[in-house]
Design a protein around this motif. Structure first.
Motif, short mmCIF file in Angstrom:
data_model
loop_
_atom_site.label_atom_id
_atom_site.label_comp_id
_atom_site.label_asym_id
_atom_site.label_seq_id
_atom_site.Cartn_x
_atom_site.Cartn_y
_atom_site.Cartn_z
N SER A 23 0.81 -1.15 0.02
CA SER A 23 -0.10 -0.09 0.00
C SER A 23 1.04 1.20 -0.10
N SER A 29 -0.45 -4.68 -7.54
CA SER A 29 -1.89 -5.04 -7.49
C SER A 29 -1.85 -6.58 -7.39
N GLU A 48 -0.82 -7.56 -4.18
CA GLU A 48 -1.89 -7.02 -2.82
C GLU A 48 -2.92 -8.34 -3.19
N SER A 49 -3.00 -8.92 -4.53
CA SER A 49 -4.04 -10.07 -4.55
C SER A 49 -3.44 -11.16 -3.57
N HIS A 82 -3.67 -10.56 0.12
CA HIS A 82 -5.11 -10.59 0.53
C HIS A 82 -5.64 -11.96 0.67
N GLN A 135 -8.80 -12.67 2.71
CA GLN A 135 -9.64 -11.47 2.15
C GLN A 135 -10.00 -11.97 0.79
N ASN A 153 -12.47 -11.79 -1.49
CA ASN A 153 -13.06 -10.79 -2.39
C ASN A 153 -12.11 -9.77 -2.73
N GLU A 154 -11.21 -9.35 -1.78
CA GLU A 154 -10.52 -8.16 -1.83
C GLU A 154 -9.21 -8.58 -2.79
N SER A 155 -8.93 -10.22 -2.69
CA SER A 155 -7.78 -10.71 -3.60
C SER A 155 -8.28 -10.88 -5.23
N ARG A 213 -10.60 -8.84 -6.53
CA ARG A 213 -10.57 -7.30 -7.01
C ARG A 213 -9.23 -7.15 -7.49
N ALA A 214 -8.30 -7.31 -6.68
CA ALA A 214 -6.72 -6.83 -7.04
C ALA A 214 -6.19 -7.66 -8.24
#
Length: 315
Positions: free
Chosen positions: A131, A150, A153-154, A157, A162, A164-166, A168-169
């Protein structure tokens, strides 16, 4: 202006050439073999910063070159399993990137630090570093840098559960990668090609599958196998350590859905690569695979897999 011999563009080009050489050696042979040599080069480069004379423009270019060399030195030290030393080198390199005003390179160093934190099990810190890199380089990052961050980040996550966040990323990483032009990317981003993108997101799907006890597990595992297989198809021959990680990723995905035969086959290939690349990180991943295969130890293939890992890693 500093007192001492004047430094010019040829000196900076030499540092970049040395950095490229060590980066290639790291990809081919791992960090253990050449670590001491790159540390010595880093010391010489730092001496230039304190003794040479240069104007502001040349100084920024010099600090940037030294920071990039430092990122390779830190990475090789991390790969050798010398974590405290690696952290110190990364921080020194990050300071040099800051002096250069090179925010894109700073983001690269932060992602190296994030990968190390993840390797050590500090997943929240790894995500925080990603981040920080995303924020710090928001106006300066190239498409490859943004896609890479990104993708990481996936992965982080997914480790933290996490999902859903994974996802998304992961989607953002794939969209951002579509804008990458390798000719416009800096040397330190050459490693992040389609193979690396596929591998990183493939591991994220593998981790999500491991933590998924719903019918969706098989779908996530299949996607992981597809992406990791794609990564192997695209890997350049010199990316030996990366290939070892890809095969390990495939083995762990097979185990996630109880496919012991596939896990054993991929492990054997990973072990063969481990024997020709000096990487403590690969050894650590093999040890993790050994533990993950324990629930299947009553099956002869899983017992063989675990025995082979112990023989090679302990040897």
């Amino acid at each position: 202006m500093r007192v001492g011999s004047r430094i010019g563009s040829s000196d900076i080009k030499s540092i970049h050439a040395i950095t490229d050489m060590f980066r290639d050696a790291d990809n081919r042979h791992g960090g253990i073999l050449s670590r001491k040599a790159v540390i010595a080069q880093m010391a010489d480069a730092n001496a230039l910063l304190s003794s040479a004379a240069y104007d502001e423009t040349t100084g920024r270019a010099l600090f940037s070159a030294v920071a990039d060399l430092g990122s390779v030195a830190g990475w090789m030290t991390f790969d050798a399993g010398m974590h405290k030393q690696a952290q110190r080198i990364f921080i020194t390199a990050l300071h040099a990137a800051s002096e250069a005003g090179d925010k894109a390179l700073g983001a690269h160093i932060l992602q190296c630090m994030a990968r190390q934190m993840s390797h050590l099990g500090h997943y929240d810190e790894a995500l925080d570093l990603v981040s920080l890199a995303q924020y710090g380089a928001r106006r300066h990052a190239t498409p490859a840098t943004r896609s890479m961050l990104s993708a990481l980040e996936s992965r982080f996550h997914a480790i933290l559960g996490q999902v859903n966040e994974s996802e998304r990323a992961a989607g953002a990483a794939e969209e951002l990668f579509a804008a990458v032009d390798p000719r416009q990317e800096p040397a330190h981003m050459a490693f992040f090609d389609e193979a690396e993108l596929s591998a990183t997101i493939g591991i994220a799907h593998q981790i999500s599958a491991k933590n998924d006890y719903s019918p969706g597990r098989a779908r996530r595992a299949e996607r992981s196998l597809q992406l990791l297989g794609r990564a192997l198809e695209l890997r350049p021959e010199h990316r030996v350590r990366s290939k070892a990680f890809d095969h390990l990723g495939l083995a762990r995905t097979h185990l996630t859905v109880g496919e012991v035969t596939g896990a054993r086959e991929e492990t054997q290939t990973a072990l063969a690569l481990f024997e020709v690349v000096g990487s403590a990180r690969v050894g650590d991943r093999l040890a993790e695979l050994h533990d993950e295969a324990e629930p299947y130890a009553s099956a002869p293939e899983a017992a063989e897999l675990r025995e082979q890992i112990m023989t090679v890693v302990a040897g």
